[in-house]
Structure formats: structure tokens, C-alpha cells
Design a protein around this motif. Structure first.
Motif, PDB file in Angstrom:
ATOM      1  N   PRO A  76       0.831  -1.212   0.000  1.00  0.00           N
ATOM      2  CA  PRO A  76       0.000   0.000   0.000  1.00  0.00           C
ATOM      3  C   PRO A  76       0.866   1.263   0.000  1.00  0.00           C
ATOM      4  O   PRO A  76       2.000   1.266   0.468  1.00  0.00           O
ATOM      5  CB  PRO A  76      -0.815  -0.120   1.288  1.00  0.00           C
ATOM      6  CG  PRO A  76      -0.094  -1.105   2.135  1.00  0.00           C
ATOM      7  CD  PRO A  76       0.706  -1.980   1.239  1.00  0.00           C
ATOM      8  N   ASP A  77       0.307   2.326  -0.549  1.00  0.00           N
ATOM      9  CA  ASP A  77       1.041   3.594  -0.659  1.00  0.00           C
ATOM     10  C   ASP A  77       1.557   4.108   0.678  1.00  0.00           C
ATOM     11  O   ASP A  77       2.640   4.677   0.736  1.00  0.00           O
ATOM     12  CB  ASP A  77       0.160   4.663  -1.309  1.00  0.00           C
ATOM     13  CG  ASP A  77      -0.023   4.435  -2.805  1.00  0.00           C
ATOM     14  OD1 ASP A  77       0.760   3.652  -3.400  1.00  0.00           O
ATOM     15  OD2 ASP A  77      -0.955   5.035  -3.376  1.00  0.00           O
ATOM     16  N   ASP A  78       0.786   3.896   1.748  1.00  0.00           N
ATOM     17  CA  ASP A  78       1.214   4.426   3.046  1.00  0.00           C
ATOM     18  C   ASP A  78       2.383   3.638   3.654  1.00  0.00           C
ATOM     19  O   ASP A  78       2.902   4.026   4.697  1.00  0.00           O
ATOM     20  CB  ASP A  78       0.049   4.514   4.027  1.00  0.00           C
ATOM     21  CG  ASP A  78      -0.476   3.164   4.471  1.00  0.00           C
ATOM     22  OD1 ASP A  78      -0.327   2.172   3.724  1.00  0.00           O
ATOM     23  OD2 ASP A  78      -1.043   3.099   5.580  1.00  0.00           O
ATOM     24  N   GLU A  79       2.818   2.557   2.982  1.00  0.00           N
ATOM     25  CA  GLU A  79       3.971   1.788   3.441  1.00  0.00           C
ATOM     26  C   GLU A  79       5.152   1.898   2.486  1.00  0.00           C
ATOM     27  O   GLU A  79       6.190   1.277   2.696  1.00  0.00           O
ATOM     28  CB  GLU A  79       3.579   0.311   3.626  1.00  0.00           C
ATOM     29  CG  GLU A  79       2.573   0.118   4.726  1.00  0.00           C
ATOM     30  CD  GLU A  79       2.267  -1.338   5.021  1.00  0.00           C
ATOM     31  OE1 GLU A  79       2.855  -2.237   4.372  1.00  0.00           O
ATOM     32  OE2 GLU A  79       1.433  -1.567   5.912  1.00  0.00           O
ATOM     33  N   ARG A  80       5.010   2.706   1.466  1.00  0.00           N
ATOM     34  CA  ARG A  80       6.039   2.821   0.433  1.00  0.00           C
ATOM     35  C   ARG A  80       7.405   3.224   1.001  1.00  0.00           C
ATOM     36  O   ARG A  80       8.427   2.643   0.661  1.00  0.00           O
ATOM     37  CB  ARG A  80       5.581   3.818  -0.623  1.00  0.00           C
ATOM     38  CG  ARG A  80       6.487   3.929  -1.792  1.00  0.00           C
ATOM     39  CD  ARG A  80       5.809   4.817  -2.862  1.00  0.00           C
ATOM     40  NE  ARG A  80       6.322   4.510  -4.156  1.00  0.00           N
ATOM     41  CZ  ARG A  80       5.986   3.476  -4.902  1.00  0.00           C
ATOM     42  NH1 ARG A  80       5.090   2.619  -4.485  1.00  0.00           N
ATOM     43  NH2 ARG A  80       6.508   3.275  -6.078  1.00  0.00           N
ATOM     44  N   ASP A  81       7.448   4.224   1.888  1.00  0.00           N
ATOM     45  CA  ASP A  81       8.725   4.668   2.457  1.00  0.00           C
ATOM     46  C   ASP A  81       9.387   3.573   3.276  1.00  0.00           C
ATOM     47  O   ASP A  81      10.613   3.448   3.260  1.00  0.00           O
ATOM     48  CB  ASP A  81       8.538   5.921   3.315  1.00  0.00           C
ATOM     49  CG  ASP A  81       8.291   7.165   2.474  1.00  0.00           C
ATOM     50  OD1 ASP A  81       8.562   7.144   1.266  1.00  0.00           O
ATOM     51  OD2 ASP A  81       7.826   8.168   3.044  1.00  0.00           O
ATOM     52  N   THR A 117      10.809   8.640   7.399  1.00  0.00           N
ATOM     53  CA  THR A 117       9.426   9.076   7.177  1.00  0.00           C
ATOM     54  C   THR A 117       8.449   7.907   7.177  1.00  0.00           C
ATOM     55  O   THR A 117       7.279   8.084   6.864  1.00  0.00           O
ATOM     56  CB  THR A 117       9.307   9.854   5.849  1.00  0.00           C
ATOM     57  OG1 THR A 117       9.719   9.010   4.775  1.00  0.00           O
ATOM     58  CG2 THR A 117      10.159  11.112   5.860  1.00  0.00           C
ATOM     59  N   ALA A 121       3.928   2.961   9.569  1.00  0.00           N
ATOM     60  CA  ALA A 121       4.115   1.666   8.898  1.00  0.00           C
ATOM     61  C   ALA A 121       5.201   0.858   9.600  1.00  0.00           C
ATOM     62  O   ALA A 121       5.057  -0.346   9.804  1.00  0.00           O
ATOM     63  CB  ALA A 121       4.466   1.865   7.429  1.00  0.00           C
ATOM     64  N   ARG A 124       3.731  -0.363  12.880  1.00  0.00           N
ATOM     65  CA  ARG A 124       2.727  -1.405  12.640  1.00  0.00           C
ATOM     66  C   ARG A 124       3.366  -2.778  12.419  1.00  0.00           C
ATOM     67  O   ARG A 124       2.838  -3.793  12.844  1.00  0.00           O
ATOM     68  CB  ARG A 124       1.879  -0.986  11.430  1.00  0.00           C
ATOM     69  CG  ARG A 124       0.746  -1.889  11.087  1.00  0.00           C
ATOM     70  CD  ARG A 124      -0.228  -1.292  10.051  1.00  0.00           C
ATOM     71  NE  ARG A 124       0.347  -0.643   8.900  1.00  0.00           N
ATOM     72  CZ  ARG A 124       0.349   0.688   8.686  1.00  0.00           C
ATOM     73  NH1 ARG A 124      -0.191   1.515   9.564  1.00  0.00           N
ATOM     74  NH2 ARG A 124       0.878   1.194   7.587  1.00  0.00           N
TER      75      ARG A 124
END
Length: 158
Positions: A76-81, A117, A121, A124
């Protein structure tokens, strides 16, 4: 495969099929190489971290990077970094092990920036983002400073 034709997968995408050594360096076709993680596999975050840690502990950071890169590309995008940062740290360790200190320092710094950043994530999934950033800073400073490199792989999780 030899000649000018590029290696392709079943869908026609370019895929380098050359065998690779433990540090991901290409070997001549026909040479025995290290088993490679298949590309494009969707794993759970727990499985990704477990496989990547096993590969790091076995001295195969390039292959760990491939597993982490799958999570970066499919997560998912919110875990990309988070996944990008972990993949970059594995590549930084790969460069360090290969003796490419400039490349190591660059990739370790990029990975640390991405992990800086990752926030929620990392939390989690139990990733030790602060510890990994500190590890990357130490290894990167040693690479730039010309001091002996400690190539002990980091622990990804707390």
C-alpha cells in the motif's frame, strides 16, 4: 541465453536471467549461481521481513533487497517509504560488501531518509526504524571515512 535478444518473462517484460553470485553480481550464462527470489511475489509484511532477514543473515543482501523491493512495488502507498527504505539499506549493504564504499554511503543515506518518514508503517510491522537509521549512519560514516566496515547485517525488527 546468448546473442542480442533480451531475456524476457512470459509476459514479454525484460528480465535478466543471468545467474548471480551471493552479492548479486552477474555471472556468465551457464555458471551455477545463487538461487534468486522470484520477482513480483506478493508476501505478507511478516513473511517479507522474515525472508529478508534470513537472506541478510545468510550474507545475501542483494537477494534480501529483491524481496523487500517486491513489498515496495506491491504494498500500500502508506507503506512505500518503509519498504523502499529497507530495500535501499539492503542495497547499501550489498555495495559495502562489494567494496563500493561510495555507492554504499549513498544508498544507506537514501534508505535512512526513507525510513525516517516511515513512521506508522514501521511501528505497525515492528520494524526498528530508529535502530536501522543509526546502523545505516554508522556504516555510511565508516564507508566515507575509509575505516574498516562492519558488514554484520542489521536486525530489521525490534
Amino acid at each position: 541465453m546468448t546473442g542480442s535478444a533480451r531475456d524476457r518473462d512470459a509476459a514479454g517484460r525484460a528480465r535478466n536471467a543471468r545467474p548471480r553470485d551471493a552479492l548479486g553480481r552477474p555471472l556468465p550464462y551457464g555458471e551455477p549461481g545463487e538461487p534468486r527470489a522470484p520477482e513480483g511475489v506478493v508476501r505478507t509484511p511478516t513473511r517479507t521481513l522474515h525472508e529478508a532477514q534470513e537472506l541478510l543473515d545468510a550474507g545475501r543482501p542483494f537477494h534480501a533487497h529483491e524481496v523487500l523491493e517486491d513489498a515496495w512495488k506491491t504494498g500500500p502507498d502508506d507503506e512505500r517509504d518503509l519498504w523502499r527504505g529497507l530495500a535501499q539499506l539492503a542495497v547499501g549493504l550489498t555495495h559495502a560488501a562489494r567494496g563500493n564504499t561510495a555507492g554504499a554511503a549513498t544508498l544507506l543515506a537514501r534508505g535512512a531518509r526513507s525510513l525516517g518518514t516511515a513512521g506508522a508503517a514501521a511501528e505497525r510491522h515492528g520494524v526498528d526504524d530508529a535502530g536501522l537509521v543509526a546502523w545505516a549512519a554508522r556504516l555510511g560514516a565508516a564507508a566515507v571515512g575509509g575505516t574498516p566496515l562492519d558488514l554484520t547485517p542489521p536486525q530489521l525488527r525490534r
